[in-house]
Design a protein around this motif. Structure first.
Motif, PDB file in Angstrom:
ATOM      1  N   LEU A  50       1.254  -1.392  -0.174  1.00  0.00           N
ATOM      2  CA  LEU A  50       0.251  -0.108  -0.232  1.00  0.00           C
ATOM      3  C   LEU A  50       0.857   1.666  -0.039  1.00  0.00           C
ATOM      4  CD1 LEU A  50      -2.397  -0.851   2.482  1.00  0.00           C
ATOM      5  CD2 LEU A  50      -2.702  -1.046   0.540  1.00  0.00           C
ATOM      6  N   THR A  51       0.262   2.480  -0.962  1.00  0.00           N
ATOM      7  CA  THR A  51       1.023   3.496  -0.902  1.00  0.00           C
ATOM      8  C   THR A  51       0.918   4.754   0.323  1.00  0.00           C
ATOM      9  OG1 THR A  51      -0.575   4.417  -2.515  1.00  0.00           O
ATOM     10  CG2 THR A  51       1.697   3.258  -3.106  1.00  0.00           C
ATOM     11  N   CYS A  52       0.148   4.034   0.912  1.00  0.00           N
ATOM     12  CA  CYS A  52      -0.959   4.819   2.313  1.00  0.00           C
ATOM     13  C   CYS A  52      -0.657   4.284   3.642  1.00  0.00           C
ATOM     14  CB  CYS A  52      -2.427   4.790   2.561  1.00  0.00           C
ATOM     15  SG  CYS A  52      -2.696   3.187   3.195  1.00  0.00           S
ATOM     16  N   PRO A  53       0.368   5.217   4.656  1.00  0.00           N
ATOM     17  CA  PRO A  53       0.382   4.838   5.937  1.00  0.00           C
ATOM     18  C   PRO A  53      -0.242   4.085   6.644  1.00  0.00           C
ATOM     19  CG  PRO A  53       0.031   7.302   5.750  1.00  0.00           C
ATOM     20  CD  PRO A  53      -0.031   6.799   4.489  1.00  0.00           C
ATOM     21  N   VAL A  54       0.192   3.054   7.141  1.00  0.00           N
ATOM     22  CA  VAL A  54      -0.364   2.665   8.422  1.00  0.00           C
ATOM     23  C   VAL A  54      -0.415   2.660   9.841  1.00  0.00           C
ATOM     24  CG1 VAL A  54      -0.786  -0.586   8.901  1.00  0.00           C
ATOM     25  CG2 VAL A  54      -0.316   0.152   6.737  1.00  0.00           C
ATOM     26  N   LEU A  55      -0.994   2.269  10.076  1.00  0.00           N
ATOM     27  CA  LEU A  55      -1.015   2.876  12.072  1.00  0.00           C
ATOM     28  C   LEU A  55      -1.311   1.045  13.458  1.00  0.00           C
ATOM     29  CD1 LEU A  55      -0.688   4.286  14.877  1.00  0.00           C
ATOM     30  CD2 LEU A  55      -3.664   5.070  14.454  1.00  0.00           C
ATOM     31  N   ALA A  56      -1.407   0.412  13.368  1.00  0.00           N
ATOM     32  CA  ALA A  56      -1.483  -0.674  14.583  1.00  0.00           C
ATOM     33  C   ALA A  56      -1.908  -0.398  15.594  1.00  0.00           C
ATOM     34  CB  ALA A  56      -0.451  -1.922  14.070  1.00  0.00           C
ATOM     35  N   LEU A  57      -2.704  -0.732  15.656  1.00  0.00           N
ATOM     36  CA  LEU A  57      -3.043  -0.612  17.549  1.00  0.00           C
ATOM     37  C   LEU A  57      -2.813  -1.729  18.439  1.00  0.00           C
ATOM     38  CD1 LEU A  57      -5.894   2.020  17.246  1.00  0.00           C
ATOM     39  CD2 LEU A  57      -3.403   2.071  17.618  1.00  0.00           C
ATOM     40  N   VAL A  58      -3.081  -2.539  19.492  1.00  0.00           N
ATOM     41  CA  VAL A  58      -3.195  -3.895  19.728  1.00  0.00           C
ATOM     42  C   VAL A  58      -3.581  -3.518  21.353  1.00  0.00           C
ATOM     43  CG1 VAL A  58      -0.894  -3.941  20.086  1.00  0.00           C
ATOM     44  CG2 VAL A  58      -2.413  -6.077  19.769  1.00  0.00           C
ATOM     45  N   GLY A  59      -4.254  -4.062  22.283  1.00  0.00           N
ATOM     46  CA  GLY A  59      -4.011  -4.365  23.320  1.00  0.00           C
ATOM     47  C   GLY A  59      -2.719  -5.450  23.812  1.00  0.00           C
ATOM     48  N   ASP A  60      -2.537  -5.049  25.209  1.00  0.00           N
ATOM     49  CA  ASP A  60      -1.089  -5.609  25.732  1.00  0.00           C
ATOM     50  C   ASP A  60      -1.357  -6.868  26.475  1.00  0.00           C
ATOM     51  OD1 ASP A  60      -2.588  -4.918  28.117  1.00  0.00           O
ATOM     52  OD2 ASP A  60      -0.859  -3.526  28.568  1.00  0.00           O
ATOM     53  N   SER A  61      -2.786  -7.201  26.781  1.00  0.00           N
ATOM     54  CA  SER A  61      -2.665  -8.373  26.978  1.00  0.00           C
ATOM     55  C   SER A  61      -3.330  -8.901  26.478  1.00  0.00           C
ATOM     56  CB  SER A  61      -3.471  -8.582  28.555  1.00  0.00           C
ATOM     57  OG  SER A  61      -4.291  -7.294  28.675  1.00  0.00           O
ATOM     58  N   ASP A  62      -4.068  -9.252  24.912  1.00  0.00           N
ATOM     59  CA  ASP A  62      -5.008  -9.562  23.919  1.00  0.00           C
ATOM     60  C   ASP A  62      -4.686 -11.466  23.858  1.00  0.00           C
ATOM     61  OD1 ASP A  62      -5.925 -10.579  21.532  1.00  0.00           O
ATOM     62  OD2 ASP A  62      -5.661  -9.077  20.747  1.00  0.00           O
TER      63      ASP A  62
ATOM     64  N   ARG B  80       3.436  -6.188  14.123  1.00  0.00           N
ATOM     65  CA  ARG B  80       4.391  -5.376  13.280  1.00  0.00           C
ATOM     66  C   ARG B  80       4.724  -5.817  11.771  1.00  0.00           C
ATOM     67  NH1 ARG B  80       7.289  -3.542  17.468  1.00  0.00           N
ATOM     68  NH2 ARG B  80       7.237  -4.452  19.948  1.00  0.00           N
ATOM     69  N   PRO B  81       4.656  -7.272  11.875  1.00  0.00           N
ATOM     70  CA  PRO B  81       4.934  -7.244   9.897  1.00  0.00           C
ATOM     71  C   PRO B  81       3.675  -6.066   9.334  1.00  0.00           C
ATOM     72  CG  PRO B  81       4.754  -9.279  11.343  1.00  0.00           C
ATOM     73  CD  PRO B  81       4.510  -8.511  12.499  1.00  0.00           C
ATOM     74  N   TRP B  82       2.738  -6.026   9.691  1.00  0.00           N
ATOM     75  CA  TRP B  82       2.417  -5.237   8.681  1.00  0.00           C
ATOM     76  C   TRP B  82       3.044  -3.620   8.256  1.00  0.00           C
ATOM     77  CZ3 TRP B  82      -2.581  -5.012   7.417  1.00  0.00           C
ATOM     78  CH2 TRP B  82      -3.930  -5.923   8.547  1.00  0.00           C
ATOM     79  N   ALA B  83       4.105  -3.862   8.819  1.00  0.00           N
ATOM     80  CA  ALA B  83       4.814  -2.603   8.422  1.00  0.00           C
ATOM     81  C   ALA B  83       5.264  -3.168   6.565  1.00  0.00           C
ATOM     82  CB  ALA B  83       6.324  -2.601   8.990  1.00  0.00           C
ATOM     83  N   ASP B  84       4.989  -4.737   6.307  1.00  0.00           N
ATOM     84  CA  ASP B  84       5.059  -4.962   5.502  1.00  0.00           C
ATOM     85  C   ASP B  84       4.458  -4.795   3.999  1.00  0.00           C
ATOM     86  OD1 ASP B  84       8.267  -5.650   6.598  1.00  0.00           O
ATOM     87  OD2 ASP B  84       6.666  -8.342   6.537  1.00  0.00           O
ATOM     88  N   HIS B  85       3.816  -4.521   4.443  1.00  0.00           N
ATOM     89  CA  HIS B  85       1.830  -4.337   3.678  1.00  0.00           C
ATOM     90  C   HIS B  85       2.504  -2.615   2.585  1.00  0.00           C
ATOM     91  CE1 HIS B  85       1.105  -8.278   3.548  1.00  0.00           C
ATOM     92  NE2 HIS B  85       1.183  -8.444   5.195  1.00  0.00           N
ATOM     93  N   THR B  86       3.463  -1.508   3.707  1.00  0.00           N
ATOM     94  CA  THR B  86       2.922  -0.746   3.280  1.00  0.00           C
ATOM     95  C   THR B  86       4.620   0.131   2.944  1.00  0.00           C
ATOM     96  OG1 THR B  86       2.798   2.026   3.676  1.00  0.00           O
ATOM     97  CG2 THR B  86       3.645   0.467   5.270  1.00  0.00           C
ATOM     98  N   THR B  87       4.530   1.253   1.806  1.00  0.00           N
ATOM     99  CA  THR B  87       5.811   1.832   1.518  1.00  0.00           C
ATOM    100  C   THR B  87       6.043   3.235   2.555  1.00  0.00           C
ATOM    101  OG1 THR B  87       4.620   2.719  -0.505  1.00  0.00           O
ATOM    102  CG2 THR B  87       5.999  -0.031  -0.935  1.00  0.00           C
ATOM    103  N   ALA B  88       4.630   3.315   3.242  1.00  0.00           N
ATOM    104  CA  ALA B  88       4.667   4.585   3.554  1.00  0.00           C
ATOM    105  C   ALA B  88       4.849   3.932   5.143  1.00  0.00           C
ATOM    106  CB  ALA B  88       3.576   5.046   3.655  1.00  0.00           C
ATOM    107  N   GLY B  89       4.391   5.421   5.759  1.00  0.00           N
ATOM    108  CA  GLY B  89       4.950   4.744   7.232  1.00  0.00           C
ATOM    109  C   GLY B  89       4.426   4.263   7.722  1.00  0.00           C
ATOM    110  N   PHE B  90       4.903   3.189   8.704  1.00  0.00           N
ATOM    111  CA  PHE B  90       3.937   2.833  10.392  1.00  0.00           C
ATOM    112  C   PHE B  90       4.132   3.257  11.943  1.00  0.00           C
ATOM    113  CE2 PHE B  90       4.221  -1.057  12.674  1.00  0.00           C
ATOM    114  CZ  PHE B  90       3.098  -1.958  12.150  1.00  0.00           C
ATOM    115  N   ASP B  91       3.425   3.416  12.481  1.00  0.00           N
ATOM    116  CA  ASP B  91       3.484   2.257  13.481  1.00  0.00           C
ATOM    117  C   ASP B  91       3.067   1.613  14.726  1.00  0.00           C
ATOM    118  OD1 ASP B  91       3.839   4.609  16.090  1.00  0.00           O
ATOM    119  OD2 ASP B  91       2.533   5.848  15.760  1.00  0.00           O
ATOM    120  N   LEU B  92       2.805   1.979  15.768  1.00  0.00           N
ATOM    121  CA  LEU B  92       2.337   0.335  16.435  1.00  0.00           C
ATOM    122  C   LEU B  92       2.179   1.208  17.500  1.00  0.00           C
ATOM    123  CD1 LEU B  92       1.236  -2.556  17.389  1.00  0.00           C
ATOM    124  CD2 LEU B  92       4.186  -2.705  17.563  1.00  0.00           C
ATOM    125  N   ARG B  93       1.504   1.496  18.165  1.00  0.00           N
ATOM    126  CA  ARG B  93       0.532   1.754  19.595  1.00  0.00           C
ATOM    127  C   ARG B  93       0.298   0.645  20.017  1.00  0.00           C
ATOM    128  NH1 ARG B  93       0.005   7.262  18.773  1.00  0.00           N
ATOM    129  NH2 ARG B  93       0.478   7.884  17.559  1.00  0.00           N
TER     130      ARG B  93
END
Length: 255
Positions: A190-202, A211-224
């Protein structure tokens, strides 16, 4: 019970129309979920985005329709409808759990059509190329209900009501079939940025599988990583809204 502003549109519900908002945001529910899951987000985000919630067939007012058991079929349908509603404003997608996969596939389709989305926000779902071979769809009714209890996504009182169970189980099973048979063998860029959110006790999704969602974009990636389990976004709504607002604020108006 919230009602949509455009009841004739079975797929997209606009609970709090915001035609003057600078951005459109389409939200995709989890397995067994419905558009109304995002009703609490629509009001707080009205100044930031015109929020649309996707209603999958087989639940609530679409209960009489067959449940879609294929992620790509859902993505085809929603991509068509979002494209038809394009109005020049940037479009961002937000998906939780199963909804992350549907949103991702919709983003891929819109990009292929020359109308890429401006941001993808994924929540509580490992990257699409990480296949795990789950088999929840083959369990007994009791087994499926136990999974729902463990994820804490459905009120435990409702799960003790046989009538409610009969109503939701077909959609839950169909959704799990769609998720568990989904396999992305290629990496969409994807050419758009990806923001990933997750619960710490999921109990089902570890941060490292986000984190590997970053592999699916050529733009920015952030994990919260936020506090909570699979449905952390209910208790941590303020933090989720803040993250979404921050993401949307970076999108330029293209009217």
């Amino acid at each position: 019970m919230p009602t949509a502003s455009a009841p004739e549109d079975l797929w997209l519900r606009n609970f709090r129309p915001a035609p003057d908002a600078p951005v459109r945001l389409a939200c995709f529910p989890h397995a067994g979920g419905s558009a109304s899951f995002y009703f609490p987000m629509a009001g707080p985000l009205a100044q930031d985005a015109d929020v649309f919630a996707v209603q999958y067939p087989g639940r609530q007012d679409r209960r009489s329709e067959p449940v879609a058991t294929d992620i790509t079929v859902l993505a085809d349908e929603v991509a068509d409808r979002l494209a038809a509603r394009a109005d020049g404003r940037p479009l961002a997608l937000f998906g939780h759990s199963m909804g992350s996969l549907v949103a991702f596939e919709v983003a891929d389709r819109l990009q292929d059509r020359g109308a890429p989305v401006s941001a993808l926000i994924v929540s509580g779902r490992r990257a699409p190329h990480l296949y795990r071979g789950d088999d929840i769809r083959t369990r007994t009714d009791e087994g499926v209900i136990e999974e729902l209890r463990e994820l804490s996504g459905t009120d435990s009182g409702l799960l003790g009501d046989e009538e409610i169970i009969r109503m939701i189980l077909p959609a839950v099973r169909g959704d799990y079939q769609a998720v568990e048979t989904y396999l992305r063998t290629t990496t969409a860029r994807l050419t758009c940025p990806v923001l990933a959110l997750v619960g710490d006790s999921d109990p089902r999704v570890e941060p490292d599988t986000m984190r590997p969602w970053a592999d699916h974009t050529t733009a920015g990636f952030d994990l919260r990583i936020l506090s909570g389990g699979h449905f952390y976004l209910i208790e941590e709504q303020a933090a989720v809204l803040a993250a979404v607002r921050e993401c949307l604020s970076t999108l330029s108006v293209s009217r």
